[in-house]
Design a protein around this motif. Structure first.
Motif, short mmCIF file in Angstrom:
data_model
loop_
_atom_site.label_atom_id
_atom_site.label_comp_id
_atom_site.label_asym_id
_atom_site.label_seq_id
_atom_site.Cartn_x
_atom_site.Cartn_y
_atom_site.Cartn_z
N ALA A 195 0.64 -1.24 -0.06
CA ALA A 195 -0.06 -0.01 -0.06
C ALA A 195 0.76 1.21 -0.07
O ALA A 195 0.30 2.17 -0.34
N PHE A 196 2.42 1.11 0.19
CA PHE A 196 2.96 2.29 0.42
C PHE A 196 3.19 2.98 -0.84
O PHE A 196 3.72 2.16 -1.86
N VAL A 197 3.53 4.23 -1.08
CA VAL A 197 3.85 4.63 -2.56
C VAL A 197 4.95 5.74 -2.06
O VAL A 197 4.90 6.69 -1.12
N ALA A 198 6.02 5.57 -2.65
CA ALA A 198 7.21 6.19 -2.31
C ALA A 198 7.23 7.37 -3.01
O ALA A 198 6.97 7.64 -4.11
N VAL A 199 7.74 8.65 -2.40
CA VAL A 199 7.60 9.90 -2.95
C VAL A 199 8.86 10.64 -2.89
O VAL A 199 9.08 11.70 -3.57
N THR A 200 10.09 9.64 -2.33
CA THR A 200 11.39 10.48 -2.57
C THR A 200 12.27 9.62 -2.85
O THR A 200 12.26 8.30 -3.29
N ALA A 201 13.66 9.96 -3.41
CA ALA A 201 14.86 9.31 -3.87
C ALA A 201 14.91 8.93 -5.46
O ALA A 201 13.89 8.41 -5.80
N LEU A 202 16.04 9.24 -5.91
CA LEU A 202 16.18 8.83 -7.37
C LEU A 202 16.29 7.16 -7.52
O LEU A 202 16.84 6.69 -6.57
N LEU A 203 15.92 6.68 -8.65
CA LEU A 203 16.24 5.31 -8.61
C LEU A 203 17.84 5.17 -9.03
O LEU A 203 18.23 3.97 -8.59
N PRO B 231 14.22 -5.21 -8.69
CA PRO B 231 14.52 -4.57 -9.88
C PRO B 231 13.56 -3.32 -10.19
O PRO B 231 13.71 -2.78 -10.84
N ARG B 232 12.39 -3.60 -9.76
CA ARG B 232 11.28 -2.64 -10.15
C ARG B 232 11.56 -1.47 -9.39
O ARG B 232 11.29 -0.40 -9.51
N ILE B 233 11.80 -1.74 -8.08
CA ILE B 233 12.08 -0.71 -7.19
C ILE B 233 13.47 0.27 -7.52
O ILE B 233 13.36 1.40 -7.55
N GLY B 234 14.35 -0.38 -8.09
CA GLY B 234 15.67 0.38 -8.53
C GLY B 234 16.59 -0.56 -8.94
O GLY B 234 16.62 -1.89 -8.90
N ALA B 235 17.77 0.15 -9.65
CA ALA B 235 18.68 -0.55 -10.34
C ALA B 235 19.87 -1.07 -9.18
O ALA B 235 19.59 -0.55 -8.03
N ASP B 236 20.49 -1.87 -9.74
CA ASP B 236 21.62 -2.29 -8.74
C ASP B 236 22.37 -1.17 -8.04
O ASP B 236 23.17 -0.41 -8.86
#
Length: 604
Positions: free
Chosen positions: A25-33, A312-317
């Motif tokens: 349910a959480f949607v993050a709203v900060t931080a670059l991938l 991987p959907r959250i961010g790259a390595d």
């Protein structure tokens, strides 16, 4: 600033529970991938071999393993050859005066775990490193004769050869004996390491490793005739080390120096066969180290927490977004490590509870997708774990070594062993030519006093006669998912040194390979990060890229970018020596950690 949604994997029988829904349910709203630091380096290619592979921190040891494999030995024979060879060419951590663990998966898929960890001597006591006021005596558990536990490496390696090898012990030890008698050529890094003040303190060590102040230089050939003769004696009769003339020689030397190890301690030493820790992660079966290693169960707990996320959907390595989620799993698992783990022969450990997937899901639901959870405010999920024992500190050094081997029949060995600190206690047994460990420093010296690494540990790790100290060593073998009617296929052989960072490094290696698709050489070289609950900070290797580090700082992490103020210091930790099996072709891919330029992956 780019928005991202916290990606959670769909429900499955082994990676998800209803409590995971709240995370979704959480949607993050900060931080670059951020960008993958390794995927952008196409020049990092693994070593390839069709039949067998050996990956170690030293090229001569890798060659020794391949030599034995070509003679018809299996992976265990090669491991014995490598273990004894590293005692010659890598005295910083390779040893016959220390101990460790060996994980074996034979060609039929059966697994065996050998515990040849050092043991506290019978004369050891809970408060042996405290002064009359109850304070820890600085250095007493680190340097000198009283710092050593009863060594297990000779017992462990010879036990492995006897029970699981194909060749004779003399064949397996021949390369090490040759390297000790004929010598090996020192690189600049190896020559500089031998200038250690830890060696200068003791006459026998200074004579052998430093030529009494005439230090070795790059290109010199380092010969060790006393060690060569010791290895010949072991090859002829390994019981001599524990119950014969050699045991008396060791005990007499220890007594003369004020040490605690006796002939009776050596005679009583036994290798333990233990049941490996097993887990699952994203289509793979994980086989890893049980206590007295904390590594395996903490690794499984970390992966269980992460199994509900689609990383991987959250961010790259090595992106800030992915590092954040992984770090929060580290934080929670290390809290449990500190509260509960110790020698299983002396304590009842809540291993099933720590590996419980519902418990992992409860931990997962407490992760904030946009900011860190301060360790001081972290609350363990209720109704899963027993009350923890009294807290205490544990010391754990980073000077260890790991090697990985796969033979032509598919038998695999993942082995990590150690002297504990660099060059161990600094004491070399006169006339035998090998260094002793300072493994007693891995025990709790005093309840409630954080050690130099800040690790917090339960009183389950207090000193007691015959006890084995807690470790983070995490030799690991990974296969495809098996079933009751067939075993999975060998996929990865992994491990690293690094003290308290071992577990997080192995976890990151697994994530980089399985989740992020890096090749095995890129995995070995990827920048490292670590969080161990306390101290509450995110440690970053100096080569970790600055942009995601700044993003993590902006999220609220306290960042410790190691050695950044001293550019002469490499600022690195660990030494991943890895093997991947191409599941389509069967080709073996070796990844040697480029942080140590004198090691290599070798095969045929």
């Amino acid at each position: 600033m780019t928005l991202f949604r916290l990606a959670v994997r769909p429900p499955s029988s082994n990676t998800f529970s209803p409590s995971c829904l709240c995370v979704a349910a959480f949607v993050a709203v900060t931080a670059l991938l951020g960008a993958s630091t390794q995927a952008q380096q196409p020049g990092l290619e693994p070593t390839r071999a069709a039949h067998a592979m050996v990956v170690t921190i030293h090229h001569d040891a890798s060659d020794a393993g391949v030599e034995i494999l070509k003679q018809g030995g299996n992976a265990v024979d090669a491991a014995v050859a490598v273990g004894f060879s590293l005692a010659v060419v890598y005295p910083f951590a390779g040893n016959i005066g220390g101990g460790g663990f060996m994980l074996i998966r034979d060609r039929h898929g059966r697994t065996h775990f050998l515990d040849y960890r050092e043991k506290a001597p019978a004369g050891a006591s809970r408060d042996m490193y405290l002064d009359a006021k109850g304070n820890v005596i600085p250095g007493m558990s680190l340097v000198g004769y009283k710092a050593s536990g009863v060594p297990g490496s000779v017992a462990g390696l010879t036990y492995a050869q006897k029970h699981y090898g194909k060749l004779s012990l003399a064949q397996d030890m021949a390369p090490a004996i040759r390297l000790a008698s004929e010598g090996y050529v020192l690189s600049v890094a190896e020559a500089r390491a031998l200038e250690s003040k830890n060696l200068t303190r003791f006459p026998s060590s200074a004579r052998i490793f430093q030529r009494d102040g005439n230090f070795y230089k790059e290109g010199d050939t380092f010969k060790q005739p006393e060690l060569a003769e010791t290895l010949r004696r072991i090859a002829k009769d390994p019981t001599d080390f524990y119950k014969g003339a050699m045991a008396k020689q060791i005990a007499d030397f220890e007594k003369a120096g004020g040490g605690l190890i006796t002939a009776e301690d050596l005679a009583a030493y036994q290798v333990k066969e233990r049941k490996p820790i097993k887990g699952r992660y994203h289509g793979y079966d994980i086989v890893t180290a049980p206590p007295p290693s904390s590594g395996g169960i903490v690794l499984v707990e970390i992966l269980n927490i992460l199994s509900g996320f689609d990383l991987p959907r959250i961010g790259a390595d090595r992106s800030a977004a992915q590092v954040h989620i992984i770090t929060e799993a580290f934080r929670r698992a290390y809290m449990d490590r500190g509260d509960y783990l110790g020698d299983p022969d002396f304590n009842t450990l809540p291993l099933k509870q720590m590996a419980n997937e519902k418990y992992a899901a409860a931990w997962r639901s407490s992760i904030d997708p946009v900011k860190p959870t301060p360790s001081a405010s972290l609350v363990r999920p209720a109704d899963f774990m027993p009350p923890p024992p009294q807290a205490a500190s544990v010391k754990e050094s980073t000077q260890t070594t790991h090697f990985s081997i796969v033979d032509k029949d598919g038998t695999a060995v993942s082995s990590t062993y150690t002297l504990n600190g660099g060059f161990g206690s600094g004491v070399t047994i006169e006339g035998l030519g090998f260094l002793m460990n300072n493994e007693m420093d891995d025990f709790t010296s005093k309840v409630g006093v954080p050690n130099v690494y800040g690790l917090i540990q339960s009183s389950a790790n207090a000193i007691a006669p015959g006890k084995r100290p807690l470790s983070a060593m995490t030799p690991t073998i990974i296969t495809t998912r098996g079933h009751w009617f067939r075993r999975g296929k060998l996929a990865y052989v992994m491990g690293t040194p690094g003290g308290s960072t071992i577990i997080t490094t192995v976890a990151n290696d697994i994530i980089s390979a399985i989740d992020n698709g890096l090749n095995i050489q890129q995995v070995a070289d990827a920048p490292r990060f670590h969080h161990q609950y306390l101290p509450d900070r995110l440690d970053l290797e100096k080569k970790f890229p600055v942009p995601p580090a700044e993003e993590l700082k902006a999220m609220g992490y306290t960042i410790n970018r190691l050695a950044v103020a001293d550019e002469k210091n490499p600022g690195v930790w660990g030494d991943s020596e890895l093997i991947e099996v191409d599941l389509k072709t069967g080709e073996l891919l070796g990844g040697h950690d480029s942080r140590r330029d004198f090691g290599k992956a070798a095969g045929y």
